[in-house]
Design a protein around this motif. Sequence first.
Motif, short mmCIF file in Angstrom:
data_model
loop_
_atom_site.label_atom_id
_atom_site.label_comp_id
_atom_site.label_asym_id
_atom_site.label_seq_id
_atom_site.Cartn_x
_atom_site.Cartn_y
_atom_site.Cartn_z
N ILE A 41 0.85 -1.20 0.00
CA ILE A 41 0.00 0.00 0.00
C ILE A 41 0.89 1.25 0.00
CG2 ILE A 41 -1.74 1.33 1.26
CD1 ILE A 41 -2.99 -1.25 0.47
N GLN A 42 0.62 2.14 -0.96
CA GLN A 42 1.27 3.47 -0.96
C GLN A 42 0.32 4.39 -0.21
OE1 GLN A 42 4.21 4.36 -2.55
NE2 GLN A 42 4.51 2.20 -3.02
N PHE A 43 0.64 4.71 1.02
CA PHE A 43 -0.27 5.51 1.83
C PHE A 43 -0.11 6.99 1.50
CE2 PHE A 43 -2.12 7.54 5.53
CZ PHE A 43 -3.22 6.74 5.79
N ARG A 44 -1.17 7.61 1.03
CA ARG A 44 -1.16 9.04 0.68
C ARG A 44 -1.53 9.82 1.93
NH1 ARG A 44 1.69 8.14 -3.92
NH2 ARG A 44 0.63 6.60 -5.21
N ARG A 80 -10.61 11.28 9.20
CA ARG A 80 -10.01 12.40 8.46
C ARG A 80 -11.06 13.25 7.77
NH1 ARG A 80 -6.12 8.89 5.09
NH2 ARG A 80 -6.82 7.13 6.33
N GLU A 117 -9.71 -0.85 1.21
CA GLU A 117 -8.54 -1.33 0.45
C GLU A 117 -7.76 -2.32 1.31
OE1 GLU A 117 -5.92 1.88 -0.50
OE2 GLU A 117 -4.67 0.68 -1.82
N TYR A 118 -7.78 -2.12 2.64
CA TYR A 118 -7.01 -2.99 3.53
C TYR A 118 -7.83 -3.43 4.73
CZ TYR A 118 -6.11 1.88 4.92
OH TYR A 118 -6.22 3.22 5.21
N LEU A 142 -10.06 11.20 1.02
CA LEU A 142 -9.52 10.34 -0.06
C LEU A 142 -10.55 9.31 -0.47
CD1 LEU A 142 -6.00 8.81 -0.10
CD2 LEU A 142 -7.95 7.25 -0.08
N ALA A 144 -10.55 5.63 -2.51
CA ALA A 144 -9.71 4.56 -3.06
C ALA A 144 -10.62 3.55 -3.76
CB ALA A 144 -8.87 3.95 -1.94
N LEU A 172 -7.68 7.99 -5.94
CA LEU A 172 -6.76 6.97 -6.45
C LEU A 172 -7.50 6.26 -7.58
CD1 LEU A 172 -5.43 5.47 -3.05
CD2 LEU A 172 -4.63 7.49 -4.32
N HIS A 197 -1.34 2.55 -6.20
CA HIS A 197 -2.17 2.41 -4.99
C HIS A 197 -1.66 3.28 -3.87
CE1 HIS A 197 -3.80 -1.71 -6.44
NE2 HIS A 197 -3.88 -0.74 -7.32
N1 LIG Z 1 -3.67 4.40 -0.21
C1 LIG Z 1 -4.29 5.08 0.76
N2 LIG Z 1 -3.70 6.16 1.34
C2 LIG Z 1 -4.34 6.84 2.33
N3 LIG Z 1 -5.53 6.52 2.80
C3 LIG Z 1 -6.16 5.46 2.25
N4 LIG Z 1 -7.37 4.91 2.48
C4 LIG Z 1 -7.52 3.86 1.66
N5 LIG Z 1 -6.44 3.70 0.88
C5 LIG Z 1 -5.58 4.70 1.22
#
Ligand SMILES: Nc1ncnc2[nH]cnc12
Length: 197
Positions: A41-44, A80, A117-118, A142, A144, A172, A197
């Motif tokens: 996972i690329q966390f934004r 958030r 996503e997770y 965000l 996803a 995303l 991602h």
């Molecule tokens: N890749 C992601 N980055 C930050 N928040 C998220 N929530 C779900 N996926 C994410």
Amino acid sequence: MSTNDSPEISAASRHVAAANADNADLKALIRTIPDFPKPGIQFRDVTTLLLDRCGFSSCVGRMAAAAPGPVDLVAGVEARGFLFAGALADRLNAGVLLIRKDGKLPGATIAEDYALEYGQDRIAMHADACAPDARVLLVDDLIATGGTARAAVRLLRKAGARVVQAQFLVDLPELGGADALRKDGVDVHALVAFEGH
Ligand SMILES: Nc1ncnc2[nH]cnc12
Ligand SMILES: O=P(O)(O)OC[C@H]1O[C@H](OP(=O)(O)OP(=O)(O)O)[C@H](O)[C@@H]1O
């Protein structure tokens, strides 16, 4: 000096005016943390944008500028999403509707399950939070997979709301959430997009 003449507000206004098509200035304020909360996972991470006075103000200003006319309520998703909902509602002269993780609200609630996503989760809102046909703008940091936002829209519609728009700071697109939400009949607006991602 009136409030509108304050240097800080003028600076923030200039940032709103400087918005370009891809909002690259806002994108540059969002940090990417690889492999969080799990490998792949690329966390934004929007906390870096929130720390920036002009960044957060510009973000909310651009969201307000993209709103589809007057709204009764801005609905935000825990956690958030609450930050953006409060600030945006203040700009739009609307109330704030809290969509929380299940089990946190004190009154009678309605709830929806969704996949992340997770992981897996369940969100809820007070059953009496909005009047029938209330014009509601949904906002989150965000989108996803769209699991959270789609569940929020189902909840709001169950409560009788008209979801006039859903706004996100980050999309995303590869995960397909925004497209799925559009297929659900929602007007979707995001300020920045990240590939991968
Ligand atoms: N890749 C992601 N980055 C930050 N928040 C998220 N929530 C779900 N996926 C994410
Ligand atoms: O489009 P989706 O795949 O549903 O993912 C997007 C959701 O994931 C994040 O929230 P998270 O559940 O991690 O909660 P948090 O805001 O409490 O960190 C984000 O703030 C969105 O609400």
